[in-house]
Design a protein around this motif. Structure first.
Motif, PDB file in Angstrom:
ATOM      1  N   CYS A   1     -21.083  -1.528  -4.455  1.00 49.64           N
ATOM      2  CA  CYS A   1     -21.200  -0.200  -3.864  1.00 49.64           C
ATOM      3  C   CYS A   1     -20.505   0.780  -4.788  1.00 49.64           C
ATOM      4  CB  CYS A   1     -20.556  -0.174  -2.474  1.00 49.64           C
ATOM      5  SG  CYS A   1     -20.671   1.448  -1.694  1.00 49.64           S
ATOM      6  N   ASP A   2     -21.301   1.543  -5.508  1.00 50.57           N
ATOM      7  CA  ASP A   2     -20.749   2.556  -6.404  1.00 50.57           C
ATOM      8  C   ASP A   2     -20.327   3.750  -5.564  1.00 50.57           C
ATOM      9  OD1 ASP A   2     -20.014   4.001  -8.590  1.00 50.57           O
ATOM     10  OD2 ASP A   2     -22.044   4.475  -9.246  1.00 50.57           O
ATOM     11  N   THR A   3     -19.106   4.187  -5.757  1.00 52.88           N
ATOM     12  CA  THR A   3     -18.583   5.300  -4.969  1.00 52.88           C
ATOM     13  C   THR A   3     -18.123   6.415  -5.900  1.00 52.88           C
ATOM     14  OG1 THR A   3     -16.380   4.313  -4.939  1.00 52.88           O
ATOM     15  CG2 THR A   3     -17.816   3.789  -3.105  1.00 52.88           C
ATOM     16  N   PRO A   4     -18.013   7.626  -5.384  1.00 56.14           N
ATOM     17  CA  PRO A   4     -17.553   8.728  -6.236  1.00 56.14           C
ATOM     18  C   PRO A   4     -16.180   8.439  -6.829  1.00 56.14           C
ATOM     19  CG  PRO A   4     -18.403   9.553  -4.142  1.00 56.14           C
ATOM     20  CD  PRO A   4     -18.330   8.061  -4.022  1.00 56.14           C
ATOM     21  N   GLY A   5     -15.973   8.901  -8.056  1.00 59.09           N
ATOM     22  CA  GLY A   5     -14.651   8.765  -8.671  1.00 59.09           C
ATOM     23  C   GLY A   5     -13.632   9.588  -7.907  1.00 59.09           C
ATOM     24  N   PHE A   6     -12.370   9.167  -7.960  1.00 57.88           N
ATOM     25  CA  PHE A   6     -11.354   9.921  -7.222  1.00 57.88           C
ATOM     26  C   PHE A   6     -10.256  10.389  -8.164  1.00 57.88           C
ATOM     27  CE2 PHE A   6     -10.468   5.335  -6.587  1.00 57.88           C
ATOM     28  CZ  PHE A   6      -9.235   5.228  -7.218  1.00 57.88           C
ATOM     29  N   SER A   7      -9.742  11.572  -7.900  1.00 63.27           N
ATOM     30  CA  SER A   7      -8.601  12.093  -8.653  1.00 63.27           C
ATOM     31  C   SER A   7      -7.367  12.129  -7.771  1.00 63.27           C
ATOM     32  CB  SER A   7      -8.906  13.492  -9.189  1.00 63.27           C
ATOM     33  OG  SER A   7      -9.261  14.351  -8.123  1.00 63.27           O
ATOM     34  N   SER A   8      -7.573  11.985  -6.465  1.00 67.72           N
ATOM     35  CA  SER A   8      -6.455  11.882  -5.533  1.00 67.72           C
ATOM     36  C   SER A   8      -6.921  11.065  -4.338  1.00 67.72           C
ATOM     37  CB  SER A   8      -5.983  13.264  -5.079  1.00 67.72           C
ATOM     38  OG  SER A   8      -7.001  13.913  -4.353  1.00 67.72           O
ATOM     39  N   VAL A   9      -5.980  10.439  -3.663  1.00 67.85           N
ATOM     40  CA  VAL A   9      -6.302   9.623  -2.493  1.00 67.85           C
ATOM     41  C   VAL A   9      -5.298   9.942  -1.405  1.00 67.85           C
ATOM     42  CG1 VAL A   9      -6.475   7.287  -1.563  1.00 67.85           C
ATOM     43  CG2 VAL A   9      -7.295   7.747  -3.867  1.00 67.85           C
ATOM     44  N   MET A  10      -5.801  10.398  -0.275  1.00 63.97           N
ATOM     45  CA  MET A  10      -4.944  10.596   0.890  1.00 63.97           C
ATOM     46  C   MET A  10      -4.707   9.255   1.552  1.00 63.97           C
ATOM     47  SD  MET A  10      -3.882  13.675   1.751  1.00 63.97           S
ATOM     48  CE  MET A  10      -3.747  13.656   3.537  1.00 63.97           C
ATOM     49  N   ILE A  11      -3.447   8.912   1.783  1.00 64.19           N
ATOM     50  CA  ILE A  11      -3.193   7.657   2.479  1.00 64.19           C
ATOM     51  C   ILE A  11      -3.580   7.804   3.938  1.00 64.19           C
ATOM     52  CG2 ILE A  11      -1.489   6.643   0.931  1.00 64.19           C
ATOM     53  CD1 ILE A  11       0.688   7.859   2.582  1.00 64.19           C
ATOM     54  N   PRO A  12      -3.929   6.707   4.587  1.00 66.44           N
ATOM     55  CA  PRO A  12      -4.476   6.779   5.946  1.00 66.44           C
ATOM     56  C   PRO A  12      -3.477   7.347   6.954  1.00 66.44           C
ATOM     57  CG  PRO A  12      -4.780   4.587   4.988  1.00 66.44           C
ATOM     58  CD  PRO A  12      -3.857   5.331   4.094  1.00 66.44           C
ATOM     59  N   GLU A  13      -4.029   7.748   8.088  1.00 65.03           N
ATOM     60  CA  GLU A  13      -3.185   8.157   9.212  1.00 65.03           C
ATOM     61  C   GLU A  13      -2.523   6.909   9.775  1.00 65.03           C
ATOM     62  OE1 GLU A  13      -2.579  11.183  10.374  1.00 65.03           O
ATOM     63  OE2 GLU A  13      -3.889  12.213   8.948  1.00 65.03           O
ATOM     64  N   MET A  14      -1.311   6.667   9.345  1.00 61.88           N
ATOM     65  CA  MET A  14      -0.595   5.475   9.767  1.00 61.88           C
ATOM     66  C   MET A  14       0.873   5.825   9.969  1.00 61.88           C
ATOM     67  SD  MET A  14      -0.584   3.574   6.031  1.00 61.88           S
ATOM     68  CE  MET A  14       0.444   2.188   6.433  1.00 61.88           C
ATOM     69  N   GLU A  15       1.575   4.991  10.715  1.00 58.44           N
ATOM     70  CA  GLU A  15       3.009   5.192  10.906  1.00 58.44           C
ATOM     71  C   GLU A  15       3.755   4.711   9.671  1.00 58.44           C
ATOM     72  OE1 GLU A  15       4.277   6.783  13.488  1.00 58.44           O
ATOM     73  OE2 GLU A  15       2.248   6.988  14.320  1.00 58.44           O
ATOM     74  N   LYS A  16       4.817   5.417   9.317  1.00 53.67           N
ATOM     75  CA  LYS A  16       5.585   5.022   8.132  1.00 53.67           C
ATOM     76  C   LYS A  16       6.119   3.594   8.252  1.00 53.67           C
ATOM     77  CE  LYS A  16       9.983   7.191   9.629  1.00 53.67           C
ATOM     78  NZ  LYS A  16       9.542   7.442  11.028  1.00 53.67           N
ATOM     79  N   GLU A  17       6.378   3.164   9.487  1.00 52.56           N
ATOM     80  CA  GLU A  17       6.889   1.811   9.710  1.00 52.56           C
ATOM     81  C   GLU A  17       5.865   0.726   9.361  1.00 52.56           C
ATOM     82  OE1 GLU A  17       9.289   4.671  11.917  1.00 52.56           O
ATOM     83  OE2 GLU A  17       7.110   4.288  11.934  1.00 52.56           O
ATOM     84  N   SER A  18       4.594   1.125   9.232  1.00 54.86           N
ATOM     85  CA  SER A  18       3.538   0.155   8.908  1.00 54.86           C
ATOM     86  C   SER A  18       3.293   0.039   7.409  1.00 54.86           C
ATOM     87  CB  SER A  18       2.225   0.556   9.592  1.00 54.86           C
ATOM     88  OG  SER A  18       2.373   0.604  10.985  1.00 54.86           O
TER      89      SER A  18
END
Length: 293
Positions: free
Chosen positions: A216-233
């Motif tokens: 699965c070819d996907t668009p190139g990324f220059s930044s990645v937002m980390i998921p909506e998750m708790e810091k404890e995870s």
């Protein structure tokens, strides 16, 4: 007829039906009523409305084994994350962000460092060691010299793999090598999906010559937002921390300021690379400071 959605664009879904070809389909309104949208990678039941022109409708989506948010694709077995060993210098914070995103979605990652012909051998070794210590499979390639490509092909065999990486790392060149010799009606496909010529904007599945093998070819990324998750995870998304966490003095150890922290002890002993730990701290602070709405 059962097939697999290999591309979706502007409300049209292109479904590859083994032995029959590629069908341009519209999704029935029932999906909107369910609040569901077909995804690239979905296995679908279609009905043919025009066999000559290969047109049809998507009637049903089969249950998914998983679905990713970024990239938006379903039924993925693994991720192939491609970075250059040099030119450009690999931005390890960006790599670690992507790995965290895949870990959070329970998708195993394979890392490829390309352009090894341009990098000092000791630098390649440092990169490989850093991520092998973290528990990842790491492959090295020089597409220019044709080195390492067969090992990547073998790692993809029989799986659906989402391929991602920043621009300028040789991702397209490697993908072209991986799919060389593929017997598929590329002329027909490019005609059918002409409205989607800008392939860097849309995920698409590319069938390889080995059965049940897709990339699965996907668009190139220059930044990645980390998921909506708790810091404890977050520590769950760093595989090299897993065996150490039970040995921390505190059950909810953040591995930053706490005494008797097994992760920090491993860092001091050289078992965890400094770059990985530094990026963990950066991501932890980012999650801690993220505003909750």
């Amino acid at each position: 007829m059962k097939g697999r959605i290999i591309k979706g664009i502007a409300g049209f879904y292109y479904v590859d039906v083994p032995g029959s070809g590629l069908y341009e389909c519209k999704a029935k309104g029932v999906f909107r009523n369910r609040g569901m949208k077909p995804l690239v990678g979905d296995y679908a039941e279609i009905s043919v409305i025009d066999e000559e022109n290969k047109k049809g409708n998507v009637d049903e989506i089969y249950p998914r084994s998983n679905s990713l948010i970024r990239p938006a694709v379903a039924n993925v077995d693994q991720a192939l994350v491609i970075f250059a060993a040099t030119h450009p210098t690999p931005e390890l914070n960006l790599l670690d962000r992507f790995l965290v995103m895949m870990e959070y979605q329970d998708v195993p990652s394979i890392i490829v460092f390309n352009k090894t012909d341009l990098a000092a051998p000791e630098e390649v070794e440092r990169l490989v060691t850093t991520y092998e210590k973290a528990g990842y499979t790491v492959l090295t390639t020089s597409v220019k010299e044709g080195k390492g490509v067969e090992a990547v092909k073998e790692a993809l065999r029989g799986k659906t793999t989402t391929v991602a990486g920043p621009s300028g790392v040789g991702k397209s060149s490697l993908i072209n090598e991986l799919q060389s010799g593929v017997e598929m009606e590329t002329g027909e496909i490019s005609k059918k999906i002409a409205r989607g010529k800008n392939t860097t904007r849309h995920a698409q599945l590319i069938p390889l010559h080995v059965e049940d093998t897709y990339i699965c070819d996907t668009p190139g990324f220059s930044s990645v937002m980390i998921p909506e998750m708790e810091k404890e995870s977050l520590d769950d998304c760093f595989p090299e921390f897993h065996d150490l966490i039970p040995d921390c003095r505190f059950q909810e150890c953040a591995h930053i300021h706490e005494p008797d922290c097994a992760v920090k002890n491993a860092l001091e002993a050289g078992a965890i690379p400094q770059s990985r730990y530094d990026n963990y701290i950066l991501l932890y602070e980012e999650l801690k400071n993220r505003r909750k709405y």
